[in-house]
Design a protein around this motif. Structure first.
Motif, PDB file in Angstrom:
ATOM      1  N   LEU A   1       0.675  -1.253  -0.048  1.00  0.00           N
ATOM      2  CA  LEU A   1       0.011   0.112  -0.094  1.00  0.00           C
ATOM      3  C   LEU A   1       0.838   1.303  -0.116  1.00  0.00           C
ATOM      4  CD1 LEU A   1      -2.616  -0.963   2.265  1.00  0.00           C
ATOM      5  CD2 LEU A   1      -2.992  -1.011   0.049  1.00  0.00           C
ATOM      6  N   LEU A   2       1.957   1.181   0.822  1.00  0.00           N
ATOM      7  CA  LEU A   2       2.812   2.290   0.563  1.00  0.00           C
ATOM      8  C   LEU A   2       3.653   2.540  -0.463  1.00  0.00           C
ATOM      9  CD1 LEU A   2       4.023   2.281   4.525  1.00  0.00           C
ATOM     10  CD2 LEU A   2       2.627   3.746   3.689  1.00  0.00           C
ATOM     11  N   ALA A   3       3.920   1.574  -1.007  1.00  0.00           N
ATOM     12  CA  ALA A   3       4.804   1.400  -2.271  1.00  0.00           C
ATOM     13  C   ALA A   3       3.992   1.945  -3.424  1.00  0.00           C
ATOM     14  CB  ALA A   3       5.517   0.142  -2.520  1.00  0.00           C
ATOM     15  N   ASN A   4       2.564   2.146  -3.484  1.00  0.00           N
ATOM     16  CA  ASN A   4       1.803   2.239  -4.644  1.00  0.00           C
ATOM     17  C   ASN A   4       1.262   3.474  -4.792  1.00  0.00           C
ATOM     18  OD1 ASN A   4       1.681  -0.324  -6.665  1.00  0.00           O
ATOM     19  ND2 ASN A   4       1.787  -1.222  -4.692  1.00  0.00           N
ATOM     20  N   ALA A   5       1.722   4.530  -4.448  1.00  0.00           N
ATOM     21  CA  ALA A   5       1.284   6.014  -4.530  1.00  0.00           C
ATOM     22  C   ALA A   5       0.805   6.205  -5.971  1.00  0.00           C
ATOM     23  CB  ALA A   5       2.365   7.061  -4.140  1.00  0.00           C
ATOM     24  N   PRO A   6      -0.251   6.894  -5.892  1.00  0.00           N
ATOM     25  CA  PRO A   6      -1.028   7.270  -7.342  1.00  0.00           C
ATOM     26  C   PRO A   6      -0.221   7.722  -8.080  1.00  0.00           C
ATOM     27  CG  PRO A   6      -2.630   7.647  -5.385  1.00  0.00           C
ATOM     28  CD  PRO A   6      -1.354   7.391  -4.864  1.00  0.00           C
ATOM     29  N   ALA A   7      -0.126   7.368  -9.296  1.00  0.00           N
ATOM     30  CA  ALA A   7       0.720   8.162 -10.446  1.00  0.00           C
ATOM     31  C   ALA A   7       0.027   9.178 -11.121  1.00  0.00           C
ATOM     32  CB  ALA A   7       1.242   7.186 -11.351  1.00  0.00           C
ATOM     33  N   ASP A   8      -1.468   9.240 -11.262  1.00  0.00           N
ATOM     34  CA  ASP A   8      -2.118  10.015 -12.151  1.00  0.00           C
ATOM     35  C   ASP A   8      -3.070  11.072 -11.186  1.00  0.00           C
ATOM     36  OD1 ASP A   8      -5.027   9.077 -11.937  1.00  0.00           O
ATOM     37  OD2 ASP A   8      -3.683   7.216 -12.778  1.00  0.00           O
ATOM     38  N   ALA A   9      -3.173  12.172 -11.859  1.00  0.00           N
ATOM     39  CA  ALA A   9      -3.796  13.195 -10.906  1.00  0.00           C
ATOM     40  C   ALA A   9      -5.182  12.666 -10.650  1.00  0.00           C
ATOM     41  CB  ALA A   9      -4.166  14.455 -11.909  1.00  0.00           C
ATOM     42  N   ALA A  10      -5.846  11.833 -11.318  1.00  0.00           N
ATOM     43  CA  ALA A  10      -7.315  11.490 -11.121  1.00  0.00           C
ATOM     44  C   ALA A  10      -7.320  10.510  -9.652  1.00  0.00           C
ATOM     45  CB  ALA A  10      -7.842  10.948 -12.006  1.00  0.00           C
ATOM     46  N   ASP A  11      -6.362   9.700  -9.879  1.00  0.00           N
ATOM     47  CA  ASP A  11      -6.171   8.819  -8.655  1.00  0.00           C
ATOM     48  C   ASP A  11      -5.617   9.343  -7.465  1.00  0.00           C
ATOM     49  OD1 ASP A  11      -7.284   6.017  -8.755  1.00  0.00           O
ATOM     50  OD2 ASP A  11      -5.016   5.256  -8.731  1.00  0.00           O
ATOM     51  N   ALA A  12      -4.902  10.382  -7.540  1.00  0.00           N
ATOM     52  CA  ALA A  12      -4.278  11.034  -6.456  1.00  0.00           C
ATOM     53  C   ALA A  12      -5.302  11.800  -5.609  1.00  0.00           C
ATOM     54  CB  ALA A  12      -3.465  11.931  -6.932  1.00  0.00           C
ATOM     55  N   CYS A  13      -6.345  11.835  -6.148  1.00  0.00           N
ATOM     56  CA  CYS A  13      -7.638  12.783  -5.619  1.00  0.00           C
ATOM     57  C   CYS A  13      -8.522  11.458  -4.821  1.00  0.00           C
ATOM     58  CB  CYS A  13      -8.436  13.635  -6.471  1.00  0.00           C
ATOM     59  SG  CYS A  13      -7.540  14.898  -7.298  1.00  0.00           S
ATOM     60  N   GLU A  14      -8.199  10.474  -4.775  1.00  0.00           N
ATOM     61  CA  GLU A  14      -9.201   9.345  -4.094  1.00  0.00           C
ATOM     62  C   GLU A  14      -8.158   9.019  -2.845  1.00  0.00           C
ATOM     63  OE1 GLU A  14     -12.098   8.424  -5.193  1.00  0.00           O
ATOM     64  OE2 GLU A  14     -11.728   9.216  -7.031  1.00  0.00           O
ATOM     65  N   LEU A  15      -9.296   8.766  -1.892  1.00  0.00           N
ATOM     66  CA  LEU A  15      -8.849   8.296  -0.475  1.00  0.00           C
ATOM     67  C   LEU A  15      -8.264   6.972  -0.465  1.00  0.00           C
ATOM     68  CD1 LEU A  15     -11.497   9.546   2.276  1.00  0.00           C
ATOM     69  CD2 LEU A  15      -9.062  10.445   1.641  1.00  0.00           C
ATOM     70  N   PHE A  16      -9.056   6.073  -1.317  1.00  0.00           N
ATOM     71  CA  PHE A  16      -8.567   4.613  -1.548  1.00  0.00           C
ATOM     72  C   PHE A  16      -8.577   4.402  -3.014  1.00  0.00           C
ATOM     73  CE2 PHE A  16     -11.580   4.861   2.056  1.00  0.00           C
ATOM     74  CZ  PHE A  16     -10.695   4.510   2.901  1.00  0.00           C
ATOM     75  N   PRO A  17      -7.278   4.820  -3.682  1.00  0.00           N
ATOM     76  CA  PRO A  17      -6.924   4.993  -5.198  1.00  0.00           C
ATOM     77  C   PRO A  17      -7.103   3.430  -5.792  1.00  0.00           C
ATOM     78  CG  PRO A  17      -5.262   6.208  -3.905  1.00  0.00           C
ATOM     79  CD  PRO A  17      -6.039   5.339  -2.715  1.00  0.00           C
ATOM     80  N   TYR A  18      -7.731   3.260  -6.923  1.00  0.00           N
ATOM     81  CA  TYR A  18      -7.742   1.952  -7.789  1.00  0.00           C
ATOM     82  C   TYR A  18      -6.492   1.399  -7.577  1.00  0.00           C
ATOM     83  CZ  TYR A  18      -8.380  -1.542 -11.360  1.00  0.00           C
ATOM     84  OH  TYR A  18      -8.499  -2.535 -12.021  1.00  0.00           O
ATOM     85  N   GLU A  19      -5.536   1.900  -8.211  1.00  0.00           N
ATOM     86  CA  GLU A  19      -4.294   0.855  -8.391  1.00  0.00           C
ATOM     87  C   GLU A  19      -3.626   0.583  -7.149  1.00  0.00           C
ATOM     88  OE1 GLU A  19      -3.150   0.058 -11.070  1.00  0.00           O
ATOM     89  OE2 GLU A  19      -4.255   0.843 -12.560  1.00  0.00           O
ATOM     90  N   THR A  20      -3.737   1.514  -6.034  1.00  0.00           N
ATOM     91  CA  THR A  20      -3.399   0.858  -4.585  1.00  0.00           C
ATOM     92  C   THR A  20      -4.109  -0.258  -4.205  1.00  0.00           C
ATOM     93  OG1 THR A  20      -2.582   3.088  -4.224  1.00  0.00           O
ATOM     94  CG2 THR A  20      -2.861   1.771  -2.477  1.00  0.00           C
ATOM     95  N   LEU A  21      -5.352  -0.318  -4.172  1.00  0.00           N
ATOM     96  CA  LEU A  21      -6.241  -1.313  -3.843  1.00  0.00           C
ATOM     97  C   LEU A  21      -5.969  -2.517  -4.524  1.00  0.00           C
ATOM     98  CD1 LEU A  21      -9.473   0.694  -3.688  1.00  0.00           C
ATOM     99  CD2 LEU A  21      -8.414  -0.160  -1.772  1.00  0.00           C
ATOM    100  N   LEU A  22      -5.729  -2.521  -5.899  1.00  0.00           N
ATOM    101  CA  LEU A  22      -5.608  -3.521  -6.918  1.00  0.00           C
ATOM    102  C   LEU A  22      -4.413  -4.201  -6.280  1.00  0.00           C
ATOM    103  CD1 LEU A  22      -6.228  -5.409  -9.135  1.00  0.00           C
ATOM    104  CD2 LEU A  22      -5.034  -3.669 -10.635  1.00  0.00           C
ATOM    105  N   ALA A  23      -3.257  -3.404  -6.097  1.00  0.00           N
ATOM    106  CA  ALA A  23      -2.006  -4.040  -5.818  1.00  0.00           C
ATOM    107  C   ALA A  23      -2.229  -4.843  -4.275  1.00  0.00           C
ATOM    108  CB  ALA A  23      -0.904  -3.093  -5.529  1.00  0.00           C
TER     109      ALA A  23
END
Length: 202
Positions: A74-96
């Protein structure tokens, strides 16, 4: 030589873990013994005690490995795009994180289910709380806290949908893919109880 010893250690722990999963399913953690585990894993008791103090230490160590893996993921998967960075629980982080759980699904389902470890849900909750704090810091937001909805309840609501969806997924045997589940969790933030209502079909 060191590489072979490391491989043997990993193999032994994998056999112990597989035995634990089977035995939790058959009789529950409270009822199983170290002898049950060693017989099922086809190892002697001395080998078991090289790795663990007792059955409780075995459970704690194996759970801690999972929790540490989730925290690192969870710590290693910081959101890379602006849209995901605005989410409390970003999709890519959850997916990982969900891919990690899926890779160890039988173990997670066993310890999270009936007959497993009642304390595991609290450990998982602390991970999700960490993700929430990370999201609040990243988005520069805070949770509501007022007379109508005190902060402690706001926090519970913010994380409960994540835990509830993951819990049901485990209970159902991982019917959905990690991708589907991550999308579900990410979308659930916009779902209120009233939005779930539909006119009854007569």
């Amino acid at each position: 030589m060191a590489g072979e010893r490391t491989a043997r250690t990993a193999q032994t722990r994998a056999r112990i873990k597989a035995a634990l999963v089977e035995l939790i399913g058959e009789k529950g953690f409270d009822a199983l013994t170290v002898s049950d585990v060693t017989r099922r894993a086809k190892i002697n008791r001395g080998t078991f005690y090289l790795h663990f103090v007792d059955k409780y230490d075995m459970l704690d160590q194996l759970e801690d490995e999972l929790i540490q893996g989730l925290e690192q993921t969870l710590l290693a998967n910081a959101p890379a795009d602006a849209a995901d960075a605005c989410e409390l629980f970003p999709y890519e982080t959850l997916l990982a994180a969900l891919n990690l759980v899926a890779g160890d699904f039988d173990f997670v389902r066993a310890i999270a289910g009936r007959g497993g470890d009642p304390d595991f849900s609290s450990k998982l909750k602390r991970v999700i709380e960490g993700l929430l704090e990370q999201g609040l810091a990243r988005t520069g937001t805070t949770l509501r806290g007022d007379d109508e909805l005190p902060l402690v309840y706001s926090r519970e609501l913010a994380i409960s949908h994540v835990l509830s969806i993951i819990g049901l997924w485990l209970e159902r045997g991982g019917t959905e893919t990690p991708e589907q589940l991550a999308r579900m969790i990410a979308a659930a933030k916009d779902v209120s109880p009233s939005s779930l209502l539909r006119p009854a079909v007569r």
